[in-house]
Write a protein that holds these residues in place. Structure first.
Motif, PDB file in Angstrom:
ATOM      1  N   PHE A  95     -75.078 -82.341 -35.318  1.00 44.09           N
ATOM      2  CA  PHE A  95     -74.834 -82.804 -36.680  1.00 44.09           C
ATOM      3  C   PHE A  95     -73.453 -83.432 -36.839  1.00 44.09           C
ATOM      4  O   PHE A  95     -72.855 -83.363 -37.905  1.00 44.09           O
ATOM      5  CB  PHE A  95     -75.015 -81.674 -37.704  1.00 44.09           C
ATOM      6  CG  PHE A  95     -76.360 -81.030 -37.644  1.00 44.09           C
ATOM      7  CD1 PHE A  95     -77.494 -81.718 -38.052  1.00 44.09           C
ATOM      8  CD2 PHE A  95     -76.507 -79.741 -37.155  1.00 44.09           C
ATOM      9  CE1 PHE A  95     -78.745 -81.124 -37.989  1.00 44.09           C
ATOM     10  CE2 PHE A  95     -77.746 -79.136 -37.082  1.00 44.09           C
ATOM     11  CZ  PHE A  95     -78.878 -79.829 -37.500  1.00 44.09           C
ATOM     12  N   SER A 122     -70.061 -80.994 -41.313  1.00 41.18           N
ATOM     13  CA  SER A 122     -71.221 -81.489 -40.564  1.00 41.18           C
ATOM     14  C   SER A 122     -71.932 -82.541 -41.396  1.00 41.18           C
ATOM     15  O   SER A 122     -71.946 -82.462 -42.631  1.00 41.18           O
ATOM     16  CB  SER A 122     -72.197 -80.349 -40.254  1.00 41.18           C
ATOM     17  OG  SER A 122     -71.615 -79.425 -39.380  1.00 41.18           O
ATOM     18  N   MET A 124     -75.541 -84.670 -42.045  1.00 40.50           N
ATOM     19  CA  MET A 124     -76.992 -84.725 -41.869  1.00 40.50           C
ATOM     20  C   MET A 124     -77.486 -85.940 -42.647  1.00 40.50           C
ATOM     21  O   MET A 124     -77.755 -85.835 -43.842  1.00 40.50           O
ATOM     22  CB  MET A 124     -77.637 -83.442 -42.361  1.00 40.50           C
ATOM     23  CG  MET A 124     -77.325 -82.265 -41.448  1.00 40.50           C
ATOM     24  SD  MET A 124     -77.649 -80.698 -42.227  1.00 40.50           S
ATOM     25  CE  MET A 124     -75.990 -80.243 -42.685  1.00 40.50           C
TER      26      MET A 124
END
Length: 179
Positions: A95, A122, A124
């Protein structure tokens, strides 16, 4: 995000300048008097390293808080400080996860909003999620903005427009940004 850090840093050679009528660590004690807010100047210094200078003021900017009695000054603080953040050089994590360590409000005659933190971010797709931990060095009525676990989420609607939600251990905020 809005006031909480992410693990992202500015590219080397990048400059950022901000003027705001907000000091998220505290509330105005003398509304309508002088300047309540912050001037911020930041630089991407090296790969993974950024630094910011900040001048925060809470009231009459003409009054010398260090030589005159506070009863004369309609200002409760003036804070000149340096902040920095370093993104650790971990690569190829799931990610696109990034880690950073940072500090706020080091240097100057007064360190009113000092804190150190670590944060992980992270990605996504169009969503960035950050979670971190901070330790503040508080003063009587304020201290660093974050003291404990903080987090934020940014949803990119386009490359230039994003929606943000954050929790800084004191308040929750919702906002939008155009870059």
């Amino acid at each position: 995000a809005i006031n909480t850090p992410t693990a992202d840093v500015m590219m080397p050679g990048t400059v950022s300048y901000t003027i705001t009528d907000s000091v998220p660590e505290t509330r105005p004690q003398y509304p309508g008097v002088g300047f309540f807010g912050s001037l911020n100047l930041g630089f991407g210094l090296l790969p993974g390293l950024e630094a910011f200078g900040r001048l925060a003021s809470g009231g009459d900017t003409e009054c010398d808080l260090y030589r005159q009695k506070s009863a004369i000054c309609k200002s409760d603080f003036r804070d000149l400080s340096v902040s920095a953040k370093y993104q650790l050089p971990f690569r190829h994590l799931p990610f696109d996860t990034r880690f950073a360590l940072g500090f706020n409000d080091f240097g100057g005659a007064a360190t009113l909003f000092r804190q150190t933190y670590g944060v992980v971010t992270s990605s996504m797709g169009p969503l960035d999620l950050s979670l971190g931990y901070s330790r503040a060095t508080p003063r009587q009525d304020s201290g660093g903005l974050m003291d404990g676990i903080f987090g934020n989420a940014s949803l990119y609607l386009t490359n230039d427009i994003k929606l943000m939600l954050e929790d800084d251990t004191r308040e929750r905020r919702l906002g939008a940004a155009y870059q």
